[in-house]
Structure formats: C-alpha cells, structure tokens
Scaffold this motif. Sequence first.
Motif, PDB file in Angstrom:
ATOM      1  N   ALA A   1       8.685  23.308 -18.104  1.00  0.00           N
ATOM      2  CA  ALA A   1       8.650  24.777 -18.293  1.00  0.00           C
ATOM      3  C   ALA A   1       9.841  25.429 -17.597  1.00  0.00           C
ATOM      4  O   ALA A   1      10.440  26.382 -18.114  1.00  0.00           O
ATOM      5  CB  ALA A   1       7.345  25.357 -17.754  1.00  0.00           C
TER       6      ALA A   1
ATOM      7  N   LEU B   1      11.663  27.825 -20.312  1.00  0.00           N
ATOM      8  CA  LEU B   1      11.331  29.247 -20.160  1.00  0.00           C
ATOM      9  C   LEU B   1      11.980  29.860 -18.917  1.00  0.00           C
ATOM     10  O   LEU B   1      12.609  30.925 -18.984  1.00  0.00           O
ATOM     11  CB  LEU B   1       9.807  29.393 -20.096  1.00  0.00           C
ATOM     12  CG  LEU B   1       9.281  30.814 -19.938  1.00  0.00           C
ATOM     13  CD1 LEU B   1       9.712  31.693 -21.098  1.00  0.00           C
ATOM     14  CD2 LEU B   1       7.758  30.810 -19.829  1.00  0.00           C
ATOM     15  N   LEU B   2      11.832  29.190 -17.772  1.00  0.00           N
ATOM     16  CA  LEU B   2      12.384  29.785 -16.550  1.00  0.00           C
ATOM     17  C   LEU B   2      13.899  29.776 -16.590  1.00  0.00           C
ATOM     18  O   LEU B   2      14.551  30.700 -16.102  1.00  0.00           O
ATOM     19  CB  LEU B   2      11.865  29.052 -15.305  1.00  0.00           C
ATOM     20  CG  LEU B   2      10.344  29.083 -15.108  1.00  0.00           C
ATOM     21  CD1 LEU B   2       9.964  28.439 -13.771  1.00  0.00           C
ATOM     22  CD2 LEU B   2       9.795  30.509 -15.175  1.00  0.00           C
TER      23      LEU B   2
ATOM     24  N   ARG C   1      14.883  32.830 -18.462  1.00  0.00           N
ATOM     25  CA  ARG C   1      14.713  34.043 -17.638  1.00  0.00           C
ATOM     26  C   ARG C   1      15.807  34.142 -16.572  1.00  0.00           C
ATOM     27  O   ARG C   1      16.369  35.216 -16.347  1.00  0.00           O
ATOM     28  CB  ARG C   1      13.339  34.023 -16.967  1.00  0.00           C
ATOM     29  CG  ARG C   1      12.175  34.244 -17.929  1.00  0.00           C
ATOM     30  CD  ARG C   1      10.856  34.181 -17.168  1.00  0.00           C
ATOM     31  NE  ARG C   1       9.707  34.308 -18.053  1.00  0.00           N
ATOM     32  CZ  ARG C   1       8.468  33.958 -17.725  1.00  0.00           C
ATOM     33  NH1 ARG C   1       8.213  33.456 -16.517  1.00  0.00           N
ATOM     34  NH2 ARG C   1       7.477  34.113 -18.571  1.00  0.00           N
TER      35      ARG C   1
ATOM     36  N   ARG D   1       4.737  43.776 -18.144  1.00  0.00           N
ATOM     37  CA  ARG D   1       3.465  43.268 -18.663  1.00  0.00           C
ATOM     38  C   ARG D   1       2.431  44.395 -18.705  1.00  0.00           C
ATOM     39  O   ARG D   1       1.699  44.626 -17.734  1.00  0.00           O
ATOM     40  CB  ARG D   1       3.001  42.087 -17.821  1.00  0.00           C
ATOM     41  CG  ARG D   1       3.998  40.933 -17.915  1.00  0.00           C
ATOM     42  CD  ARG D   1       3.506  39.647 -17.327  1.00  0.00           C
ATOM     43  NE  ARG D   1       4.178  38.522 -17.973  1.00  0.00           N
ATOM     44  CZ  ARG D   1       3.886  37.251 -17.764  1.00  0.00           C
ATOM     45  NH1 ARG D   1       2.935  36.926 -16.935  1.00  0.00           N
ATOM     46  NH2 ARG D   1       4.540  36.294 -18.402  1.00  0.00           N
TER      47      ARG D   1
ATOM     48  N   ARG E   1       7.073  42.867 -13.020  1.00  0.00           N
ATOM     49  CA  ARG E   1       7.159  41.609 -12.286  1.00  0.00           C
ATOM     50  C   ARG E   1       8.622  41.238 -12.068  1.00  0.00           C
ATOM     51  O   ARG E   1       9.385  41.165 -13.036  1.00  0.00           O
ATOM     52  CB  ARG E   1       6.462  40.530 -13.121  1.00  0.00           C
ATOM     53  CG  ARG E   1       6.640  39.129 -12.642  1.00  0.00           C
ATOM     54  CD  ARG E   1       6.007  38.135 -13.626  1.00  0.00           C
ATOM     55  NE  ARG E   1       6.166  36.772 -13.140  1.00  0.00           N
ATOM     56  CZ  ARG E   1       5.896  35.684 -13.825  1.00  0.00           C
ATOM     57  NH1 ARG E   1       5.419  35.785 -15.061  1.00  0.00           N
ATOM     58  NH2 ARG E   1       6.083  34.483 -13.309  1.00  0.00           N
TER      59      ARG E   1
ATOM     60  N   TYR F   1       9.816  30.846  -7.526  1.00  0.00           N
ATOM     61  CA  TYR F   1      10.075  30.199  -8.816  1.00  0.00           C
ATOM     62  C   TYR F   1      11.466  29.574  -8.940  1.00  0.00           C
ATOM     63  O   TYR F   1      11.736  28.877  -9.909  1.00  0.00           O
ATOM     64  CB  TYR F   1       9.923  31.235  -9.939  1.00  0.00           C
ATOM     65  CG  TYR F   1       8.507  31.417 -10.435  1.00  0.00           C
ATOM     66  CD1 TYR F   1       7.501  31.874  -9.590  1.00  0.00           C
ATOM     67  CD2 TYR F   1       8.186  31.150 -11.764  1.00  0.00           C
ATOM     68  CE1 TYR F   1       6.209  32.058 -10.050  1.00  0.00           C
ATOM     69  CE2 TYR F   1       6.891  31.331 -12.232  1.00  0.00           C
ATOM     70  CZ  TYR F   1       5.907  31.785 -11.376  1.00  0.00           C
ATOM     71  OH  TYR F   1       4.634  31.963 -11.839  1.00  0.00           O
TER      72      TYR F   1
ATOM     73  N   ASP G   1       2.848  37.167 -11.859  1.00  0.00           N
ATOM     74  CA  ASP G   1       2.239  36.193 -12.776  1.00  0.00           C
ATOM     75  C   ASP G   1       0.722  36.269 -12.668  1.00  0.00           C
ATOM     76  O   ASP G   1       0.008  36.365 -13.675  1.00  0.00           O
ATOM     77  CB  ASP G   1       2.742  34.790 -12.403  1.00  0.00           C
ATOM     78  CG  ASP G   1       2.129  33.713 -13.285  1.00  0.00           C
ATOM     79  OD1 ASP G   1       2.080  33.913 -14.511  1.00  0.00           O
ATOM     80  OD2 ASP G   1       1.697  32.673 -12.736  1.00  0.00           O
TER      81      ASP G   1
ATOM     82  N   GLU H   1       7.504  37.778 -25.497  1.00  0.00           N
ATOM     83  CA  GLU H   1       6.525  36.694 -25.643  1.00  0.00           C
ATOM     84  C   GLU H   1       5.157  37.220 -25.249  1.00  0.00           C
ATOM     85  O   GLU H   1       5.044  38.179 -24.492  1.00  0.00           O
ATOM     86  CB  GLU H   1       6.915  35.535 -24.705  1.00  0.00           C
ATOM     87  CG  GLU H   1       7.038  36.007 -23.261  1.00  0.00           C
ATOM     88  CD  GLU H   1       7.242  34.908 -22.231  1.00  0.00           C
ATOM     89  OE1 GLU H   1       6.998  33.748 -22.534  1.00  0.00           O
ATOM     90  OE2 GLU H   1       7.616  35.262 -21.091  1.00  0.00           O
TER      91      GLU H   1
ATOM     92  N   VAL I   1       1.769  37.066 -22.988  1.00  0.00           N
ATOM     93  CA  VAL I   1       1.565  36.646 -21.598  1.00  0.00           C
ATOM     94  C   VAL I   1       0.929  35.253 -21.550  1.00  0.00           C
ATOM     95  O   VAL I   1       1.194  34.466 -20.653  1.00  0.00           O
ATOM     96  CB  VAL I   1       0.670  37.674 -20.851  1.00  0.00           C
ATOM     97  CG1 VAL I   1       0.269  37.164 -19.471  1.00  0.00           C
ATOM     98  CG2 VAL I   1       1.390  39.020 -20.724  1.00  0.00           C
TER      99      VAL I   1
HETATM  100  C1  IPM Z   1       3.941  33.059 -17.623  1.00  0.00           C
HETATM  101  C2  IPM Z   1       3.721  31.597 -17.346  1.00  0.00           C
HETATM  102  C3  IPM Z   1       4.949  30.983 -16.683  1.00  0.00           C
HETATM  103  C4  IPM Z   1       5.155  31.739 -15.382  1.00  0.00           C
HETATM  104  C5  IPM Z   1       4.846  29.463 -16.460  1.00  0.00           C
HETATM  105  C6  IPM Z   1       4.664  28.722 -17.764  1.00  0.00           C
HETATM  106  C7  IPM Z   1       6.000  28.901 -15.712  1.00  0.00           C
HETATM  107  O1  IPM Z   1       2.575  31.421 -16.595  1.00  0.00           O
HETATM  108  O2  IPM Z   1       4.883  33.397 -18.368  1.00  0.00           O
HETATM  109  O3  IPM Z   1       3.174  33.880 -17.129  1.00  0.00           O
HETATM  110  O4  IPM Z   1       4.501  31.447 -14.365  1.00  0.00           O
HETATM  111  O5  IPM Z   1       5.969  32.638 -15.377  1.00  0.00           O
END
Ligand code: IPM
Length: 360
Positions: free
Chosen positions: A85, A89-90, A93, A103, A127, A134, A246, A277, A279
């Motif tokens: 992940a 995804l990270l 970001r 959010r 957030r 992270y 989160d 995306e 949540v």
């Molecule tokens: C979110 C998810 C991610 C996060 C994970 C998948 C790393 O939980 O987008 O909320 O913690 O940001």
Amino acid sequence: MPFRIAVIPGDGIGPEVIAQGLRVLDAVSAATGTRLDRVTYDLGAERYLRTGEILPDAVFKELQTVDAIYLGAVGDPRVDNPQYAAGLLLRLRFELDLWVNLRPSRLLAPGLTPLRDAASIDLVVVRENTEGAYVGMGGQFKRGTPDEIAIQEDVNTRKGVERIIHYAFELARQRRAAGQRGRLTMVDKSNALYHAHDLWQRVFALERQASPEIEAEHLFVDAAAMQLVKDPSRFDVIVTSNMFGDILSDLASELVGGLGQAPSANINPDNRRGLFEPVHGSAPKHAGKGIANPVGAILAGAMMLRHLGDEAGALRIERAVMSAAADRRTTKDLGGALNTTEAADAVLERLERIGSSLPS
Ligand code: IPM
Ligand code: NAD
Ligand code: MN
C-alpha cells in the motif's frame, strides 16, 4: 480542453465501485459539458502478483501530468508484501505532495446514523496527508528475535503543520460564509506526544491569533473520538494528523451511514493536483459479489468534478445521491435492497430528474 483523468480501479471492490462512479461521471459531464478524457491503469495486486511491479517509475511520471486520478482501493489478502500500500497509494500521496486529505461526513438522509438522537451531522476531517507516522522512517533491528526493535518515526515539519492548519482555518472561513457553522477543532495528542504535537499546538495558537473571528477549539484525540459519538453536531471542520485523520474519518463515516458511502479527496491546493477515492478499502469479503455500495466512489467523483471547477456537476451528483438515500434506493448497508449496479442506476435516474432543475 478536456481534463485528463487517470483511473486506477485497483483491488477487491475497487473496480466494481469505480465502474459505477464512471457511469455517473459520464452522465453528469455530458449534461454540464465538462469533458473527461480517461486512461485506465492496471496498477494493483493482479499486476504485482504477475510482474512484481507496484508503481513503475514510468507510470508514476505519467500520473504526474494528469489533471486528476480516480482510484478505487488498494489491498489484497494474496499480497504478503507489507510495503504494498505504501508503494502505491502512499507513494502517490507523498510524491505528488497531495498534502490535504478532505474527508467529509454528511448525513445523507434521516435515519442513516446509528446514533440515537443525532439529527444533523455535516463535518469534514482535514487530514494531514504527507507526514506523521506514515512516512516510513524507522527500521527493524534483530528482526524475528526476542531482542527485536521496531521503530516508526512520527515526522512533523513546521511547513507541513502550518500549511494544513492554515488550510483548515480557510475552510472554516469558507464554510461560515456559505452558512455553515464554520467551527474549527484541532485534534492532537500533545499531552503525550509532547515533542511532535507541541508543534501543532504552537502553530494552532498562531493561526488562531491571526483569525480571531473563527471559532476554534482544541481536543485531544481520545476526547475527540468520544465527542464524535456523543455530540457529532458540535463538529464542523476537524484538522488533525495523518494517522488520527485516518482513524477519525472511519469513525465519522460510520456515524453517517457507513464506510461504503464516504468519499475523499487528496489534493495539493498549490499545484491543483488531486487524487479522488472512497474512504473505504478493497473490502475483500465483498469483492466479486456485486453488492458493494458505490456511493463512496460516486461522491468521490463529485469531489473530483468540484476540484476541476464543475461545481454544478458536483452538486447534481450530491443531490441525486441524497435523493436515492432518502428513498432507500441503496445497497443493504444504507438500508436498501439493491446491488451495486442498481444502486448506481437509482442515482442515474435521479440525476435525469433533477437535471433540468439545476443550473448547468
Ligand atoms: C485510507 C487507508 C490507507 C491509509 C491505508 C491503505 C494505507 O486506510 O486511505 O484511509 O491509512 O491512509
Ligand atoms: P475496508 O474499508 O476495505 O472494509 C471494512 C468493512 O467496511 C468491510 O468489511 C465492509 O463491511 C465495509 N465496507 C467497506 N466498503 C464498503 C462498500 N463500498 N460497501 C459496503 N460495505 C463496505 O477495510 P479493511 O477490511 O480494513 O481493509 C481491506 C483492505 O483494504 C486492506 O488491504 C487495507 O489495507 C485496504 N484499504 C485500502 C484503502 C484505500 O485504498 N484507500 C482504505 C482502507 C483500507
Ligand atoms: Mn483508512
């Protein structure tokens, strides 16, 4: 010029909900004239398991150039790489510097909250999205032995904390101007994390001095979790760190009907980059059954349109979703009996009906 949108359906229920979100986006953009040129990227667990690639640099370079990214979810029980992940995804970001994660949690229709007497809930978690625990700083020593040490640093920079708290004050100001409460709650754990979150305290104090007209308060994160359940209507804008954001955003989502309906926007307000995306994650136990709620993805599409300047399109989607929710023309988690496609059909029908009553 059409906007260039990279679509990453991703894993689990991701492709199922993104397919429905795209149907809604197509219908709305046809009505408002916003043109979206879409390119789909097969990033995700299938590709990783097949090729070992998570996010190849060449693909990342392309993603740097698009107007927006529309993503389903990342996560698959078959992938045993703990950095999967983070690598997809990270990385997006962090390396696209999408430092705001918005959010919102709004009660779509009465009766959707599990709380006894909450009548109105309309809040947004701001957030911090590029720092905190992270960032991946740390390491393991003597891994797998009884003397093992595992360290994950919580990184908070002056620049990072200033920009997110300042953004939240501006958002509170805008919401107040739009007739909402406009109250800001800064959430940290400075009583225990007295190095990292003392920085949040000091920056918050300075911003507060600079904007005395904004009603601003501070809560420790444990008390904030309690207050969210006890009296969610006291909240309007909540600004907090990456990890607390989160957690609190899942909690806030559940207060207004569940994770399935919750959207999010990862944005850089300076260079206008954005990734949109739901949540929720890939919900593996629901994948392939056609029962996932598409509303989180559909509302994330609305946030994308708003970011691209199509406020009318975003409002149309939000009103259609609220109307479908009020009639319980939804999946089971929102009290209805529809499958994923039918729930999107219900939104599409209402889009047509309300289309003529709204400015384009
Ligand atoms: C979110 C998810 C991610 C996060 C994970 C998948 C790393 O939980 O987008 O909320 O913690 O940001
Ligand atoms: P999850 O959000 O995937 O699902 C938790 C539960 O919420 C599900 O079991 C289901 O009951 C409900 N739910 C979620 N989305 C729904 C929908 N659209 N419709 C109906 N119900 C829905 O969280 P998890 O089970 O902790 O994580 C599963 C995987 O997803 C993990 O690999 C995790 O890392 C990943 N994840 C990814 C993201 C992301 O891509 N942004 C976010 C969260 C979790
Ligand atoms: Mn999460």
